[in-house]
Write an enzyme that holds these catalytic residues in place. Structure first.
Site, short mmCIF file in Angstrom:
data_model
loop_
_atom_site.label_atom_id
_atom_site.label_comp_id
_atom_site.label_asym_id
_atom_site.label_seq_id
_atom_site.Cartn_x
_atom_site.Cartn_y
_atom_site.Cartn_z
N SER A 154 0.83 -1.20 0.00
CA SER A 154 0.00 0.00 0.00
C SER A 154 0.86 1.25 0.00
CB SER A 154 -0.92 0.01 1.21
OG SER A 154 -0.22 0.49 2.33
N LYS A 155 0.23 2.31 -0.42
CA LYS A 155 0.88 3.61 -0.58
C LYS A 155 1.56 4.08 0.72
CE LYS A 155 0.92 7.45 -3.34
NZ LYS A 155 2.08 7.21 -4.18
#
Ligand code: GLU
Length: 492
Positions: A259-260
């Protein structure tokens, strides 16, 4: 039957590295099998549409060299289609979905549902409270013809749902997962058409995959759970389903979905940092797939030849940025000095080291400088820190070690000796450095680190770094003299 595969992104923003891998595997599978790779835009969820996302995606794919045979492409700033199975943008296919939904309504495989959102929420809440799986309770499945006609005449808003048979096992084979069986009791009567006349993803994906002749659906494992619905739609239409291939997730080092929040995940991030597309493609191909031997470096052509779905792993692949950096450093080292210089220039300009005009005048000099630090780079943006020694005008000792060296007792003697050689030199090349240092060694009796460390610190501020003779050459006469002068007058 010739292979036809597709990558079907929704234009909702940046291009996740996982999407690049999905696209790449589709592309490689098509190439390996002499098939066609199609790019289709799935934009039926208008609320998630992000302006410019299609263009950004096409740009990222072109940069990575994952080029499609059919679909939408950018030409002179316009989106145009290539191929005979278009339109390739779902929002331009609404008439097709209308016609196909009519088929399902007529054959009794779909029904109109007039329930309000409030009612559906209420039903779900009750089911959840009772510990049941939340799903539509089928109220509208039993509406009479007369009721439907009345509601249609009154123009009541409605959706169209898939009418699943009760208590039936839906089975399919997935290349990665093997046999998957789900009972319809554990499935929902999926909405196929929304009130706004747009299809849902589930309906459009089946219609389009069929009409576009897709033979293999290679996509992320988050869609595995939806596949039984898709299978039933194929059955309802009387169509042959494609072969399914669900790719494992790409994971962070902590084994959670990438994830970011944990760093760069967008292709655009890697592009900005100056990763080479061939390195990113090479690395990402290996996250979830492995060759038969231990080969780690692949050209696109080698991947096209060696890729196989059978060697896609079931478990998620960990995205290891250190490994990516290693692969990228390899490609940087292997590239010509010219290519790396061209890639470096934008970073040097934006760091304020050089202007566009100076680039033209000093190209050869830049190339020499880049060649000296090339081996140290993991990605191009790092060049800014590695070459600052060539651009700074004021030398500052970088750390305690450099500071100590600068204060050494022989510093002035060494600098004077070196300055006089620089001044007298006609050309400052690599041999000049070698020769000058040898002469100073003879004159002063200082040798090894005692000799070149002080010179290095005086002309760069650093006690470690690239080859001293190369640095001397790249800095050139004027820079060397002014640096020596600066150090003598300001620092010691
Ligand atoms: N539009 C879907 C996505 O955004 C495509 C899923 C599929 O490949 O079926 O990932």
């Amino acid at each position: 039957m010739s292979v036809r595969v597709r990558f079907a992104p929704s234009p909702t923003g940046f291009v996740h590295i996982g999407s690049l891998r999905t696209a790449l595997y589709n592309y490689l599978f098509a190439k390996k099998n002499g098939g066609k790779y199609i790019l289709r835009i799935e934009d039926t969820d208008q609320s998630r549409f992000v302006e410019g996302a299609i263009e950004g995606m096409l740009k990222a794919m072109a940069w990575a060299g994952v080029n499609h045979d059919e679909g939408v492409v950018m030409e002179d700033g316009q989106l145009v289609k290539i191929g005979d199975y278009g339109p390739y943008v779902q929002s331009e296919r609404l008439e097709i979905y209308q016609e196909k939904i009519k088929t399902l309504l007529d054959s009794g495989h779909a029904y109109r549902c007039y329930c309000t959102k409030e009612r559906i929420d209420e039903v779900r809440e009750k089911q959840k409270a009772a510990g049941e799986m939340p799903k539509y309770d089928g109220l509208c499945k039993c509406l009479s013809e007369a009721e439907i006609t009345a509601k249609t005449l009154a123009n009541e808003p409605h959706v169209i749902r898939l009418k699943l048979p009760e208590n039936r096992d839906i089975q399919f084979n997935d290349v990665v997962r093997g046999t998957v069986v789900v009972n319809t009791a554990d499935m929902d009567d999926q909405v196929l058409m929304k009130t706004d006349g747009f299809p849902t993803y589930h309906f459009a994906v089946v219609v389009d995959d069929h009409l576009m002749g897709i033979t293999h659906v290679i996509r992320g494992e988050e869609w595995l759970i939806s596949t039984p619905k898709h299978m039933y739609l194929y059955e309802a239409f009387g169509w042959n389903p494609p072969q399914y291939v669900h790719l494992p997730n790409i994971l962070n080092a902590d084994k959670k979905k990438l994830s970011k929040r944990q760093g760069d995940v967008a292709v655009e991030d890697f592009l900005k940092k100056g990763y080479l597309p061939e390195a990113l493609v090479n690395y990402i191909a290996l996250v979830g797939w492995s060759p038969e031997d231990n080969q780690e470096i692949f050209t696109m052509e080698e991947l096209e030849e060696k890729f196989s779905l059978e060697r896609v792993s079931k478990s998620g692949g960990v995205f290891d940025v250190n490994k990516l950096n290693w692969v990228n450093a390899h490609y940087i080292k292997e590239s010509s000095d010219e290519k790396i210089t061209d890639l470096a220039i934008p970073y040097l300009i934006s760091a304020g080291y050089i202007t566009e005009i100076e680039v033209k005048e000093s190209y050869e000099w830049l190339k020499e400088m880049v060649a000296v630090v090339k081996e140290k780079l993991s990605y191009m943006a790092e060049i800014v820190d590695h070459v600052d020694i060539f651009f700074k005008t004021e030398i500052k000792p970088e750390d305690d070690e450099a500071m100590e060296i600068l204060k050494g007792e022989n510093m002035v003697t060494l600098l004077d000796a070196f300055a006089s050689k620089v001044e007298a030199a006609e050309v400052i090349d690599v041999d000049f450095g070698k020769k000058a240092l040898k002469e100073i060694q003879k004159e002063t009796g200082l040798k090894g680190p005692q000799l070149f460390k002080p010179i290095r610190v005086a002309i760069t501020g650093q006690s470690h770094g690239p080859d001293i003779n190369q640095i001397i050459k790249i800095l050139g006469k004027q820079n060397l003299l002014s640096r020596i002068n600066y150090v003598k007058t300001q620092l010691i």
